[in-house]
Design a protein around this motif. Structure first.
Motif, PDB file in Angstrom:
ATOM      1  N   THR A  97       0.864  -1.187   0.000  1.00 26.89           N
ATOM      2  CA  THR A  97       0.000   0.000   0.000  1.00 26.89           C
ATOM      3  C   THR A  97       0.900   1.237   0.000  1.00 26.89           C
ATOM      4  N   LEU A  98       1.140   1.764  -1.192  1.00 33.36           N
ATOM      5  CA  LEU A  98       2.163   2.803  -1.339  1.00 33.36           C
ATOM      6  C   LEU A  98       1.675   4.207  -0.986  1.00 33.36           C
ATOM      7  N   THR A  99       0.384   4.480  -1.229  1.00 30.41           N
ATOM      8  CA  THR A  99      -0.123   5.828  -0.954  1.00 30.41           C
ATOM      9  C   THR A  99      -1.471   5.713  -0.239  1.00 30.41           C
ATOM     10  N   TRP A 100      -2.000   6.853   0.219  1.00 29.13           N
ATOM     11  CA  TRP A 100      -3.306   6.861   0.870  1.00 29.13           C
ATOM     12  C   TRP A 100      -4.400   6.394  -0.098  1.00 29.13           C
ATOM     13  N   ALA A 101      -4.198   6.656  -1.398  1.00 26.32           N
ATOM     14  CA  ALA A 101      -5.204   6.238  -2.388  1.00 26.32           C
ATOM     15  C   ALA A 101      -5.336   4.709  -2.412  1.00 26.32           C
ATOM     16  N   ASP A 102      -4.301   4.004  -2.006  1.00 26.17           N
ATOM     17  CA  ASP A 102      -4.384   2.539  -1.956  1.00 26.17           C
ATOM     18  C   ASP A 102      -5.422   2.097  -0.930  1.00 26.17           C
ATOM     19  N   PHE A 160     -14.817   3.788  -1.127  1.00 21.62           N
ATOM     20  CA  PHE A 160     -15.298   4.570  -2.273  1.00 21.62           C
ATOM     21  C   PHE A 160     -15.338   6.060  -1.930  1.00 21.62           C
ATOM     22  N   GLU A 161     -15.697   6.355  -0.695  1.00 15.79           N
ATOM     23  CA  GLU A 161     -15.729   7.770  -0.285  1.00 15.79           C
ATOM     24  C   GLU A 161     -14.336   8.402  -0.365  1.00 15.79           C
ATOM     25  N   ILE A 162     -13.325   7.637   0.015  1.00 18.55           N
ATOM     26  CA  ILE A 162     -11.939   8.137  -0.100  1.00 18.55           C
ATOM     27  C   ILE A 162     -11.630   8.429  -1.569  1.00 18.55           C
ATOM     28  N   MET A 163     -12.050   7.516  -2.452  1.00 22.28           N
ATOM     29  CA  MET A 163     -11.785   7.701  -3.886  1.00 22.28           C
ATOM     30  C   MET A 163     -12.521   8.940  -4.425  1.00 22.28           C
ATOM     31  N   VAL A 164     -13.786   9.092  -4.028  1.00 22.86           N
ATOM     32  CA  VAL A 164     -14.560  10.258  -4.487  1.00 22.86           C
ATOM     33  C   VAL A 164     -13.858  11.545  -4.060  1.00 22.86           C
ATOM     34  N   THR A 165     -13.417  11.581  -2.797  1.00 19.06           N
ATOM     35  CA  THR A 165     -12.756  12.775  -2.274  1.00 19.06           C
ATOM     36  C   THR A 165     -11.475  13.080  -3.065  1.00 19.06           C
ATOM     37  N   LEU A 166     -10.682  12.040  -3.311  1.00 20.87           N
ATOM     38  CA  LEU A 166      -9.430  12.260  -4.048  1.00 20.87           C
ATOM     39  C   LEU A 166      -9.717  12.719  -5.477  1.00 20.87           C
ATOM     40  N   CYS A 167     -10.739  12.106  -6.093  1.00 18.06           N
ATOM     41  CA  CYS A 167     -11.032  12.427  -7.494  1.00 18.06           C
ATOM     42  C   CYS A 167     -11.629  13.822  -7.654  1.00 18.06           C
ATOM     43  N   ARG A 168     -12.235  14.349  -6.584  1.00 20.48           N
ATOM     44  CA  ARG A 168     -12.754  15.724  -6.631  1.00 20.48           C
ATOM     45  C   ARG A 168     -11.724  16.724  -6.138  1.00 20.48           C
ATOM     46  N   ALA A 184      -5.080   8.723  -7.199  1.00 19.14           N
ATOM     47  CA  ALA A 184      -6.168   7.743  -7.262  1.00 19.14           C
ATOM     48  C   ALA A 184      -6.030   6.867  -8.504  1.00 19.14           C
ATOM     49  N   GLN A 185      -5.707   7.513  -9.648  1.00 23.45           N
ATOM     50  CA  GLN A 185      -5.543   6.753 -10.893  1.00 23.45           C
ATOM     51  C   GLN A 185      -4.380   5.765 -10.770  1.00 23.45           C
ATOM     52  N   ASN A 186      -3.304   6.228 -10.172  1.00 28.10           N
ATOM     53  CA  ASN A 186      -2.128   5.371 -10.000  1.00 28.10           C
ATOM     54  C   ASN A 186      -2.458   4.136  -9.153  1.00 28.10           C
ATOM     55  N   ALA A 187      -3.238   4.345  -8.097  1.00 27.44           N
ATOM     56  CA  ALA A 187      -3.609   3.209  -7.240  1.00 27.44           C
ATOM     57  C   ALA A 187      -4.489   2.229  -8.021  1.00 27.44           C
ATOM     58  N   LEU A 188      -5.446   2.757  -8.789  1.00 27.27           N
ATOM     59  CA  LEU A 188      -6.300   1.881  -9.598  1.00 27.27           C
ATOM     60  C   LEU A 188      -5.446   1.102 -10.598  1.00 27.27           C
ATOM     61  N   ASP A 189      -4.482   1.760 -11.222  1.00 27.38           N
ATOM     62  CA  ASP A 189      -3.614   1.089 -12.196  1.00 27.38           C
ATOM     63  C   ASP A 189      -2.886  -0.097 -11.565  1.00 27.38           C
ATOM     64  N   ARG A 190      -2.449   0.084 -10.337  1.00 26.70           N
ATOM     65  CA  ARG A 190      -1.683  -0.995  -9.686  1.00 26.70           C
ATOM     66  C   ARG A 190      -2.575  -2.111  -9.157  1.00 26.70           C
ATOM     67  N   TRP A 191      -3.799  -1.784  -8.708  1.00 28.90           N
ATOM     68  CA  TRP A 191      -4.625  -2.803  -8.042  1.00 28.90           C
ATOM     69  C   TRP A 191      -5.566  -3.554  -8.984  1.00 28.90           C
ATOM     70  N   PRO A 196     -19.054   1.176 -14.254  1.00 31.91           N
ATOM     71  CA  PRO A 196     -19.747   2.467 -14.062  1.00 31.91           C
ATOM     72  C   PRO A 196     -19.247   3.253 -12.847  1.00 31.91           C
ATOM     73  N   GLN A 197     -18.774   2.554 -11.819  1.00 35.27           N
ATOM     74  CA  GLN A 197     -18.243   3.263 -10.640  1.00 35.27           C
ATOM     75  C   GLN A 197     -16.962   4.009 -11.011  1.00 35.27           C
ATOM     76  N   ALA A 198     -16.106   3.376 -11.818  1.00 36.21           N
ATOM     77  CA  ALA A 198     -14.870   4.034 -12.263  1.00 36.21           C
ATOM     78  C   ALA A 198     -15.221   5.241 -13.130  1.00 36.21           C
ATOM     79  N   GLU A 199     -16.236   5.073 -13.974  1.00 32.59           N
ATOM     80  CA  GLU A 199     -16.687   6.186 -14.817  1.00 32.59           C
ATOM     81  C   GLU A 199     -17.138   7.361 -13.961  1.00 32.59           C
ATOM     82  N   PHE A 200     -17.903   7.047 -12.912  1.00 31.22           N
ATOM     83  CA  PHE A 200     -18.372   8.098 -12.009  1.00 31.22           C
ATOM     84  C   PHE A 200     -17.200   8.869 -11.427  1.00 31.22           C
ATOM     85  N   LEU A 201     -16.147   8.120 -11.055  1.00 31.68           N
ATOM     86  CA  LEU A 201     -14.973   8.753 -10.452  1.00 31.68           C
ATOM     87  C   LEU A 201     -14.154   9.524 -11.485  1.00 31.68           C
TER      88      LEU A 201
END
Lengths: 330, 95
Positions: A130-135, A181-189, A198-205, A249-254
Motif C-alpha cells: 500500500t504505497l499511498t493513501w489512495a491505496d 469509495f468515499e476516499i476515492m470520491v474525495t481524491l477524485c474531486r 487515485a488513478q495510480n492506485a487503480l492502475d496498480r490494483w 460504471p463506478q470508475a466512470e463516475f470517479l
C-alpha cells in the motif's frame, strides 16, 4: 471476508467408507439442508472446508497488515477512526472464521501454526504493498467489493457454521466498501495531484483484484466437487464478470480509467476484459509476490511477541483455579 | 509450544429487543474474565447486545444428531398439539 477461490477442493470422494452414508449426505445437500459439525460428512468435504475456511481466516488476519500500514498516517481523525474500525472488523472476521473452521476438528493452534510455517495459503491480494493513501481507498472500493461478490453466495454454503459466519461478515462488509469509495470520491474531486494518485492506485490494483476470483474456469479441475457439495455456487469467471460489470460504471463516475485499453462492452451488456497474467498470480501464490516475506515475517513477529501474554493469561487462570480448588477443599 | 491450548467458550448475547440470550459464536480465552472481554470486542462492535453470557464449550451437553429421529419423533407424531388441528366454525371468526 477475503476468501479466494483457489480451486483446491480435494477432488473425488476417495476414502468414503460407506456409500450409503455418502448417498444420504448428498441427498441432504441436494435438499438444501445445512450440514452441522457433528453430522456425518465425507472426509474430503471436511478437508476441503477446513482448508477453505482457514485460508479465508488467514486472509482476514493478513489483510490487516496492508491497511494497518496507514492508520497512523490517515489524513484526518475521521479517516483514522474509520480505518481503525475497519481493521478491527477484519480481525473479528478472522476470528469468526477460525471458530467455524475449528468445528471441523482442527485446533486454532494448528491452523495458526500452519499459516506461520508458510504451509497454508491466504489471498494473493495481500502480498501487494500500500504505497499511498489512495491505496486505502482502492482496497475498500475494489478489494472489499470483490470480496463481497465472493462472500454473498457463501452465506448459503452447505456447511452451517461457515454460512452463519459469512452472514455476520457480509453485514459488516458494506461499510468497508463505502468507506473506500468515499476516499476515492474525495481524491477524485480534489487537486490534479490527488486525482493522479487515485488513478495510480487503480492502475496498480486492478489486475491483482481480478485475480482474487481465482483461476479461469477452464483451468480449474476441482470446482465440480465444491459445486456438487454446494460450497461453491458460482464459478470464478461468473463472479469475476459480475464484479467487472459492477465496477466499470463506478470508475466512470470517479472519472478514472480502468487500465485495460482493450476492454469493451458486448451485446449482452457485459464488459469483456483482456487476458489476465496468470503467471503473475502463480508467482504470488508461490511466495514470490512483492510482500509475501514481509507479511509472514510480520505475523510471526506478532505471534512471538504475544507469546508472553498467552503464557501469563494461562498461568493466571491456572493459579486461580488452584486457589478455588483449595478453598473448596477447606 | 509448551503452553496448553487456550480453552474454547460459547458466546450468548441478549439483544436490545428484549429477546432471550442467543448463541452467536465461540472464542478462545484463558479464563472467564478474558472471555467476556473478548466476546465484547468480537461480537458487539456495533451495539448488538445488552448482556453477554460466556460458557465453557466443554460444559455443554448436546443431543446426538444421529439419534435425532428417535429424539424428536414423540413431538412429530402429535399434530393435535397444534391449534390448526382443531376445526372452528367460520361464523365464530378469529380465535
Amino acid at each position: 471476508m477475503y476468501t479466494q477461490a483457489l480451486n483446491s477442493s480435494d477432488g473425488d470422494d476417495r476414502g468414503i467408507e460407506d456409500a450409503a452414508l455418502a448417498a444420504q449426505f448428498q441427498a441432504r445437500i441436494d435438499a438444501d439442508e445445512r450440514i452441522e459439525p457433528n453430522d456425518w460428512m465425507p472426509a474430503a468435504y471436511r478437508k476441503t472446508l477446513t482448508r477453505q475456511i482457514s485460508q479465508h481466516a488467514h486472509s482476514e488476519i493478513v489483510g490487516m497488515l496492508p491497511e494497518g500500514n496507514w492508520i497512523t498516517r490517515a489524513p484526518s481523525l475521521r479517516r483514522k477512526a474509520a480505518l481503525l474500525a475497519k481493521v478491527q472488523d477484519e480481525c473479528g472476521h478472522g476470528l469468526y472464521l477460525y471458530a467455524a473452521a475449528e468445528t471441523l476438528g482442527t485446533s486454532r493452534e494448528e491452523l495458526v501454526d500452519a499459516m506461520l510455517a508458510g504451509k497454508a495459503k491466504y489471498s494473493s491480494i495481500f502480498n501487494y504493498p500500500t504505497l499511498t493513501w489512495a491505496d486505502i481507498g482502492t482496497i475498500g472500493w475494489l478489494v472489499d467489493g470483490a470480496a463481497i461478490m465472493n462472500q454473498i453466495p457463501l452465506c448459503r454454503c452447505s456447511y452451517g457454521p461457515y454460512a452463519r459466519a459469512m452472514i455476520r461478515v457480509c453485514k459488516e462488509e458494506s461499510f468497508h466498501q463505502r468507506q473506500g469509495f468515499e476516499i476515492m470520491v474525495t481524491l477524485c474531486r480534489g487537486t490534479a495531484e490527488q486525482k493522479a494518485m487515485a488513478q495510480n492506485a487503480l492502475d496498480r490494483w486492478w489486475w491483482p483484484v481480478l485475480m482474487m476470483f481465482g483461476p479461469p474456469d477452464q483451468a480449474s479441475q476441482h470446482s465440480d466437487t465444491s459445486t456438487k457439495w454446494k460450497i461453491k455456487r458460482f464459478s470464478n469467471d461468473e463472479l469475476r464478470q459480475k464484479f467487472v460489470d459492477a465496477t466499470v460504471p463506478q470508475a466512470e463516475f470517479l472519472g478514472l480509467t480502468i487500465p485495460d485499453p482493450g476492454m469493451k462492452q458486448n451485446a449482452n451488456g457485459n464488459w469483456e476484459y483482456s487476458a489476465i497474467d496468470w503467471n503473475e498470480f502463480k508467482q504470488v501464490l508461490a511466495g514470490n509476490g512483492p510482500c509475501n516475506r514481509d507479511r509472514i515475517a510480520a505475523r510471526r513477529k506478532a505471534h512471538e511477541e504475544g507469546a508472553w501474554v498467552r503464557e501469563a493469561a494461562a498461568a493466571y487462570a491456572e493459579k486461580r483455579k488452584g486457589r478455588r480448588l483449595a478453598q473448596a477443599a477447606e | 509450544m509448551a503452553t496448553p491450548n487456550t480453552p474454547l467458550w460459547e458466546v450468548f448475547i441478549r439483544s436490545r429487543n428484549g429477546l432471550a440470550h442467543k448463541h452467536v459464536g465461540s472464542l478462545h480465552a484463558a479464563d472467564a474474565t478474558l472471555a467476556l472481554q473478548a466476546a465484547r470486542d468480537i461480537y458487539t462492535r456495533r451495539g448488538e447486545g445488552l448482556s453477554i453470557w460466556v460458557v465453557p464449550s466443554n460444559a455443554i451437553t448436546a443431543s446426538d444428531p444421529s439419534e435425532k429421529g428417535m429424539m424428536f419423533e414423540p413431538a412429530e407424531s402429535k399434530i393435535y398439539r397444534h391449534p390448526t388441528f382443531y376445526d372452528v366454525p367460520d361464523e365464530v371468526g378469529h380465535m
